[in-house]
Design a protein around this motif. Structure first.
Motif, PDB file in Angstrom:
ATOM      1  N   ASP A 140       0.799  -1.218   0.000  1.00 35.83           N
ATOM      2  CA  ASP A 140       0.000   0.000   0.000  1.00 35.83           C
ATOM      3  C   ASP A 140       0.836   1.276   0.000  1.00 35.83           C
ATOM      4  O   ASP A 140       0.347   2.342   0.378  1.00 35.83           O
ATOM      5  CB  ASP A 140      -0.941  -0.012   1.207  1.00 35.83           C
ATOM      6  CG  ASP A 140      -1.891  -1.192   1.154  1.00 35.83           C
ATOM      7  OD1 ASP A 140      -2.617  -1.305   0.166  1.00 35.83           O
ATOM      8  OD2 ASP A 140      -1.889  -2.002   2.097  1.00 35.83           O
ATOM      9  N   ASP A 141       2.089   1.179  -0.454  1.00 38.63           N
ATOM     10  CA  ASP A 141       2.940   2.359  -0.484  1.00 38.63           C
ATOM     11  C   ASP A 141       2.436   3.392  -1.494  1.00 38.63           C
ATOM     12  O   ASP A 141       2.386   4.595  -1.204  1.00 38.63           O
ATOM     13  CB  ASP A 141       4.396   1.987  -0.754  1.00 38.63           C
ATOM     14  CG  ASP A 141       4.563   0.958  -1.859  1.00 38.63           C
ATOM     15  OD1 ASP A 141       3.557   0.388  -2.316  1.00 38.63           O
ATOM     16  OD2 ASP A 141       5.719   0.708  -2.264  1.00 38.63           O
ATOM     17  N   SER A 142       2.036   2.940  -2.686  1.00 43.70           N
ATOM     18  CA  SER A 142       1.542   3.871  -3.705  1.00 43.70           C
ATOM     19  C   SER A 142       0.261   4.563  -3.245  1.00 43.70           C
ATOM     20  O   SER A 142       0.077   5.764  -3.462  1.00 43.70           O
ATOM     21  CB  SER A 142       1.303   3.145  -5.030  1.00 43.70           C
ATOM     22  OG  SER A 142       2.516   2.660  -5.572  1.00 43.70           O
ATOM     23  N   ASP A 143      -0.618   3.802  -2.595  1.00 46.73           N
ATOM     24  CA  ASP A 143      -1.863   4.378  -2.078  1.00 46.73           C
ATOM     25  C   ASP A 143      -1.555   5.420  -0.999  1.00 46.73           C
ATOM     26  O   ASP A 143      -2.211   6.458  -0.914  1.00 46.73           O
ATOM     27  CB  ASP A 143      -2.747   3.283  -1.494  1.00 46.73           C
ATOM     28  CG  ASP A 143      -3.073   2.200  -2.501  1.00 46.73           C
ATOM     29  OD1 ASP A 143      -4.149   2.255  -3.109  1.00 46.73           O
ATOM     30  OD2 ASP A 143      -2.235   1.305  -2.680  1.00 46.73           O
TER      31      ASP A 143
ATOM     32  N   VAL B 146       7.033  10.359   8.806  1.00 45.27           N
ATOM     33  CA  VAL B 146       7.183   9.077   8.114  1.00 45.27           C
ATOM     34  C   VAL B 146       5.936   8.231   8.324  1.00 45.27           C
ATOM     35  O   VAL B 146       5.369   8.195   9.422  1.00 45.27           O
ATOM     36  CB  VAL B 146       8.419   8.301   8.630  1.00 45.27           C
ATOM     37  CG1 VAL B 146       8.458   6.888   8.049  1.00 45.27           C
ATOM     38  CG2 VAL B 146       9.706   9.036   8.280  1.00 45.27           C
ATOM     39  N   ILE B 147       5.534   7.545   7.255  1.00 43.81           N
ATOM     40  CA  ILE B 147       4.448   6.564   7.335  1.00 43.81           C
ATOM     41  C   ILE B 147       4.990   5.208   6.919  1.00 43.81           C
ATOM     42  O   ILE B 147       5.666   5.089   5.892  1.00 43.81           O
ATOM     43  CB  ILE B 147       3.266   6.965   6.434  1.00 43.81           C
ATOM     44  CG1 ILE B 147       2.697   8.322   6.863  1.00 43.81           C
ATOM     45  CG2 ILE B 147       2.168   5.891   6.483  1.00 43.81           C
ATOM     46  CD1 ILE B 147       1.604   8.857   5.952  1.00 43.81           C
ATOM     47  N   LEU B 148       4.707   4.200   7.717  1.00 39.33           N
ATOM     48  CA  LEU B 148       5.017   2.810   7.372  1.00 39.33           C
ATOM     49  C   LEU B 148       3.728   2.196   6.859  1.00 39.33           C
ATOM     50  O   LEU B 148       2.801   1.946   7.634  1.00 39.33           O
ATOM     51  CB  LEU B 148       5.528   2.044   8.591  1.00 39.33           C
ATOM     52  CG  LEU B 148       6.716   2.652   9.343  1.00 39.33           C
ATOM     53  CD1 LEU B 148       7.100   1.749  10.519  1.00 39.33           C
ATOM     54  CD2 LEU B 148       7.906   2.870   8.413  1.00 39.33           C
ATOM     55  N   PRO B 149       3.614   1.952   5.553  1.00 33.77           N
ATOM     56  CA  PRO B 149       2.350   1.479   4.975  1.00 33.77           C
ATOM     57  C   PRO B 149       2.078   0.003   5.261  1.00 33.77           C
ATOM     58  O   PRO B 149       2.923  -0.728   5.800  1.00 33.77           O
ATOM     59  CB  PRO B 149       2.547   1.702   3.469  1.00 33.77           C
ATOM     60  CG  PRO B 149       3.752   2.594   3.343  1.00 33.77           C
ATOM     61  CD  PRO B 149       4.607   2.269   4.531  1.00 33.77           C
ATOM     62  N   GLY B 150       0.902  -0.417   4.842  1.00 29.38           N
ATOM     63  CA  GLY B 150       0.486  -1.807   5.034  1.00 29.38           C
ATOM     64  C   GLY B 150       1.029  -2.732   3.957  1.00 29.38           C
ATOM     65  O   GLY B 150       1.573  -2.302   2.950  1.00 29.38           O
ATOM     66  N   GLY B 151       0.868  -4.013   4.200  1.00 26.63           N
ATOM     67  CA  GLY B 151       1.327  -5.045   3.278  1.00 26.63           C
ATOM     68  C   GLY B 151       1.811  -6.253   4.056  1.00 26.63           C
ATOM     69  O   GLY B 151       1.325  -6.545   5.149  1.00 26.63           O
ATOM     70  N   PHE B 152       2.764  -6.941   3.488  1.00 25.96           N
ATOM     71  CA  PHE B 152       3.310  -8.144   4.133  1.00 25.96           C
ATOM     72  C   PHE B 152       4.835  -8.077   4.039  1.00 25.96           C
ATOM     73  O   PHE B 152       5.454  -8.790   3.242  1.00 25.96           O
ATOM     74  CB  PHE B 152       2.774  -9.411   3.454  1.00 25.96           C
ATOM     75  CG  PHE B 152       1.287  -9.536   3.534  1.00 25.96           C
ATOM     76  CD1 PHE B 152       0.689 -10.185   4.608  1.00 25.96           C
ATOM     77  CD2 PHE B 152       0.471  -8.981   2.558  1.00 25.96           C
ATOM     78  CE1 PHE B 152      -0.694 -10.293   4.703  1.00 25.96           C
ATOM     79  CE2 PHE B 152      -0.907  -9.083   2.642  1.00 25.96           C
ATOM     80  CZ  PHE B 152      -1.499  -9.732   3.704  1.00 25.96           C
ATOM     81  N   SER B 153       5.424  -7.172   4.811  1.00 21.92           N
ATOM     82  CA  SER B 153       6.863  -6.954   4.711  1.00 21.92           C
ATOM     83  C   SER B 153       7.635  -8.254   4.911  1.00 21.92           C
ATOM     84  O   SER B 153       7.407  -8.990   5.862  1.00 21.92           O
ATOM     85  CB  SER B 153       7.322  -5.899   5.729  1.00 21.92           C
ATOM     86  OG  SER B 153       7.016  -6.278   7.049  1.00 21.92           O
TER      87      SER B 153
END
Length: 223
Positions: free
Chosen positions: A13-16, A44-51
């Motif tokens: 979700d970095d692009s979003d 800073v924002i750490l976006p969602g996903g599955f790092s």
């Protein structure tokens, strides 16, 4: 006003998130997990996903990425930091927020629009909301069950550090229906729902999520 969003391997979700920053009027800055450089950002924002595929534990590997050393140092000096979903998990793993996010109580991935109540509107990421406002934001997670020992939960509740709370059916079994928390300063916030997917009523369930990004711009301007 420069706001960075970090991309780890597996971030979705970095692009979003970058788009949400731009929609709020900020300058979106892409940050890379392997660079120990925050590029002069104001937050800073750490976006969602599955790092890192969540192969060890959600957020546990990302916590050791070179960029996170800079994020932790900057956060401890007062820089606002937001962790969304997997980013919330990373903040807990990095020790910037207490507790941990465990596998959902039903052991199923949850993806739906979720009502939240704004419990604290004095943080850097929630000031645009009215206290007690109910907002609707998408949620999508497998490891979203917030947990902590009884003393920590009592401290969060007693100090008003529960920022967002689930309204209605709890989607993942989080203690006290906790959807988002802050550090004592109110400048570091983590939440499981995805405000970046609710910045335009045309494409999301609402534009309620935009308030989180607008709140941050207010906080940076007045800092």
């Amino acid at each position: 006003m420069r706001i960075g969003a970090v991309t780890f391997p597996g971030t979705l979700d970095d692009s979003d998130t970058l788009r949400a920053i731009t929609a709020a009027g900020g300058e979106a800055v892409a940050l890379w997990h392997g660079d120990a450089d925050l590029r002069g950002v104001d937050a800073v924002i750490l976006p969602g996903g599955f790092s890192y595929g969540d192969y060890l534990r959600a957020g546990a590997i990302a916590r050791f990425a070179p960029v996170m050393g800079e994020v932790v140092d900057a956060a401890r000096k007062g820089m606002p930091v937001l962790g969304i979903c997997n980013g919330f998990q990373v903040l807990c793993e990095a020790g910037l927020l207490p507790g941990a996010l465990l596998r959902n109580a039903g052991l199923h991935f949850v993806c739906r629009d979720q009502w939240l109540r704004v419990e604290n509107n004095t943080t850097a990421w929630s000031s645009r909301y009215e206290q007690g406002a109910e907002i609707i934001i998408p949620i999508k997670n497998m490891d979203g069950r917030y947990t902590a020992d009884a003393e920590t939960v009592a401290e969060l509740e007693g100090e008003g550090r529960v920022v967002f709370r689930y309204v209605g059916a709890n989607p993942n079994g989080s203690l006290d229906d906790i959807a988002g928390i802050s550090d004592p300063s109110g400048r570091i916030v983590g939440l499981m729902p995805h405000p970046e997917h609710a910045i335009d009523a045309l494409t999301g369930p609402s534009d309620d999520g935009l308030g989180i990004f607008l709140s941050l711009l207010d906080a940076v301007v007045t800092a």
